[in-house]
Design an enzyme around this catalytic site. Structure first.
Site, PDB file in Angstrom:
ATOM      1  N   HIS A  72     -45.135 -17.842 -16.598  1.00  0.00           N
ATOM      2  CA  HIS A  72     -45.662 -19.030 -15.898  1.00  0.00           C
ATOM      3  C   HIS A  72     -46.601 -18.637 -14.743  1.00  0.00           C
ATOM      4  O   HIS A  72     -47.222 -19.505 -14.133  1.00  0.00           O
ATOM      5  CB  HIS A  72     -44.532 -19.964 -15.435  1.00  0.00           C
ATOM      6  CG  HIS A  72     -43.821 -19.524 -14.200  1.00  0.00           C
ATOM      7  ND1 HIS A  72     -42.638 -18.818 -14.232  1.00  0.00           N
ATOM      8  CD2 HIS A  72     -44.109 -19.697 -12.894  1.00  0.00           C
ATOM      9  CE1 HIS A  72     -42.247 -18.577 -12.993  1.00  0.00           C
ATOM     10  NE2 HIS A  72     -43.118 -19.103 -12.154  1.00  0.00           N
ATOM     11  N   ASP A 102     -39.917 -16.622 -20.457  1.00  0.00           N
ATOM     12  CA  ASP A 102     -40.849 -16.545 -19.329  1.00  0.00           C
ATOM     13  C   ASP A 102     -41.094 -15.080 -18.947  1.00  0.00           C
ATOM     14  O   ASP A 102     -40.545 -14.586 -17.950  1.00  0.00           O
ATOM     15  CB  ASP A 102     -40.243 -17.333 -18.157  1.00  0.00           C
ATOM     16  CG  ASP A 102     -41.235 -17.563 -17.039  1.00  0.00           C
ATOM     17  OD1 ASP A 102     -42.441 -17.329 -17.252  1.00  0.00           O
ATOM     18  OD2 ASP A 102     -40.797 -17.982 -15.952  1.00  0.00           O
ATOM     19  N   SER A 110     -41.780 -15.842  -7.879  1.00  0.00           N
ATOM     20  CA  SER A 110     -41.783 -15.800  -9.336  1.00  0.00           C
ATOM     21  C   SER A 110     -42.382 -14.508  -9.843  1.00  0.00           C
ATOM     22  O   SER A 110     -43.350 -14.006  -9.284  1.00  0.00           O
ATOM     23  CB  SER A 110     -42.638 -16.938  -9.878  1.00  0.00           C
ATOM     24  OG  SER A 110     -41.959 -18.143  -9.764  1.00  0.00           O
TER      25      SER A 110
END
Ligand SMILES: *[C@@H]1O[C@H](CO)[C@@H](O)[C@H](O)[C@H]1NC(C)=O
Ligand SMILES: *[C@@H]1O[C@H](CO)[C@@H](O)[C@H](O)[C@H]1NC(C)=O
Ligand SMILES: *[C@@H]1O[C@H](CO)[C@@H](O)[C@H](O)[C@H]1NC(C)=O
Ligand SMILES: *[C@@H]1O[C@H](CO)[C@@H](O)[C@H](O)[C@H]1NC(C)=O
Length: 252
Positions: A64, A108, A202
Site C-alpha cells: 500500500h 500487503d 507503514s
C-alpha cells in the site's frame, strides 16, 4: 507437547518480563542499520513509508506504500539532516505482490529494486528474513522502528522505536473480522497497553531477535492495538523468486 511446554513457560514468567512494553522513544542512532526511509510520489500526493534492506539492491516494504516514483534513504537517523552516513538511491522497480488487494489490504508486501547497490557499512546493512519453520509465538516481544508520527499530532524527523507484543490471532479476528487472515498476517500489540506502531510507519519491519517477521500493514484509525502486520514467512518463496528473476530482466 513442545507447544504446551512453551505456553506453560510463558505463563510462569512474571508479567513484567513476559509482556513488558516500553513506550516509543528515540532510537539510538544507527541501531537499525537496515531501516529505509521512503519518499513516495503518487498521482495525488507525496507520502512517506518505512522499509528495510534485505539485499544490496532490494528493499522490502508494504504494497500500500506503492507510488510511481520512490526514493530510498539508507543510513539515516535524522531524515531532515544531511548526515555523512546517508545513502540516497532511487527505486528502479516497485513490485507489489500479485495478490495484493487494495480494498482489503491482503498480501500487503512489495519489493523495491534499487537503481544501484547500497554500500554496506556500519550504518547500512541488511536484515535477515525468517526461515519458513520459524513461528512467532503470541507473547513474543518484538520491535518496530519508524520516522512516522509519534503521537496523533506529533511527527518526528529522528528514528523512533517501540516494543510490541505478538497477540493470539483471535484478538485480531474479533477486531478486524474477515480482514484478518492468520495464514498471511500477524496480530501485534497488547490492547491493554496504549502503545502501538506509529502512524506513518507503514512498510517498516517487525523485528524479533534480529529477524524480520512482519511488515507494518494496517490497524484502527484511532491507533488502537492490536494492529495487523504482513507475515513475512508466508511470502518467502515470492520474495526469493522475485529477487532472483528481476535482475535478469532488461531495465526498461
Ligand atoms: C527523488 O530524488 C530526486 C533527486 O533528488 C528528486 O528530484 C525527486 O523529486 C525525488 N522524488 C521523490 C518522490 O521524492
Ligand atoms: C558507494 O560508494 C561509492 C564509492 O565511494 C560511491 O561512488 C557511490 O556513490 C556510493 N553509493 C551510494 C548509494 O551512496
Ligand atoms: C485499487 O485498485 C483499483 C484497480 O487497480 C483502482 O482503480 C483503485 O483506484 C484502487 N484504489 C485505491 C484506494 O488505491
Ligand atoms: C491535531 O491538530 C489539529 C489541527 O491543528 C487539531 O484540530 C486537532 O484537534 C489535533 N488533535 C489532537 C488529538 O491534538
Amino acid at each position: 507437547m513442545q507447544l504446551f511446554f512453551l505456553l506453560l513457560t510463558f505463563r510462569l514468567l512474571p508479567r513484567a518480563e513476559a509482556g513488558k512494553i516500553i513506550g516509543g522513544h528515540e532510537a539510538k542512532p544507527h541501531s537499525y542499520p537496515y531501516m529505509a526511509f521512503l519518499q513516495i510520489k503518487t498521482s495525488e500526493k507525496t507520502k512517506i513509508c518505512g522499509g528495510f534492506l534485505v539485499h544490496e539492491d532490494f528493499v522490502l516494504s508494504a504494497a500500500h506504500c506503492w507510488g510511481s516514483k520512490i526514493n530510498v534513504t539508507l543510513g539515516a537517523h535524522n531524515v531532515n539532516k544531511k548526515e555523512r552516513t546517508q545513502q540516497h538511491i532511487p527505486v528502479r522497480r516497485a513490485i507489489r505482490h500479485p495478490a495484493y488487494d487494495n480494498s482489503t489490504t491482503a498480501n500487503d508486501i512489495m519489493l523495491l529494486q534499487l537503481m544501484r547497490n547500497a554500500n554496506l557499512t556500519a550504518e547500512v546493512s541488511t536484515l535477515q528474513l525468517p526461515r519458513r519453520t520459524m513461528l512467532v509465538m503470541p507473547g513474543r516481544v518484538c520491535r518496530v522502528a519508524s520516522w512516522g508520527r509519534i503521537q496523533v499530532n506529533k511527527s518526528t524527523d529522528r528514528l523512533h522505536e517501540v516494543e510490541l507484543e505478538v497477540q493470539w490471532d483471535k484478538e485480531c479476528i474479533s477486531l478486524y473480522k474477515d480482514h484478518y487472515n492468520s495464514a498471511t498476517q500477524l496480530c501485534v500489540g497488547d490492547p491493554r497497553e496504549m502503545k502501538s506502531s506509529f502512524k506513518g510507519d507503514s512498510g517498516g519491519p517487525l523485528v524479533c531477535n534480529n529477524v524480520a517477521q512482519g511488515i507494518v500493514s494496517f490497524g484502527k484509525k484511532n491507533g488502537r492495538s492490536p494492529r495487523v502486520y504482513t507475515k513475512i514467512s508466508s511470502f518467502l518463496s515470492w520474495i526469493k523468486e522475485t529477487m532472483r528473476s528481476i535482475p535478469l530482466q532488461r531495465p526498461d
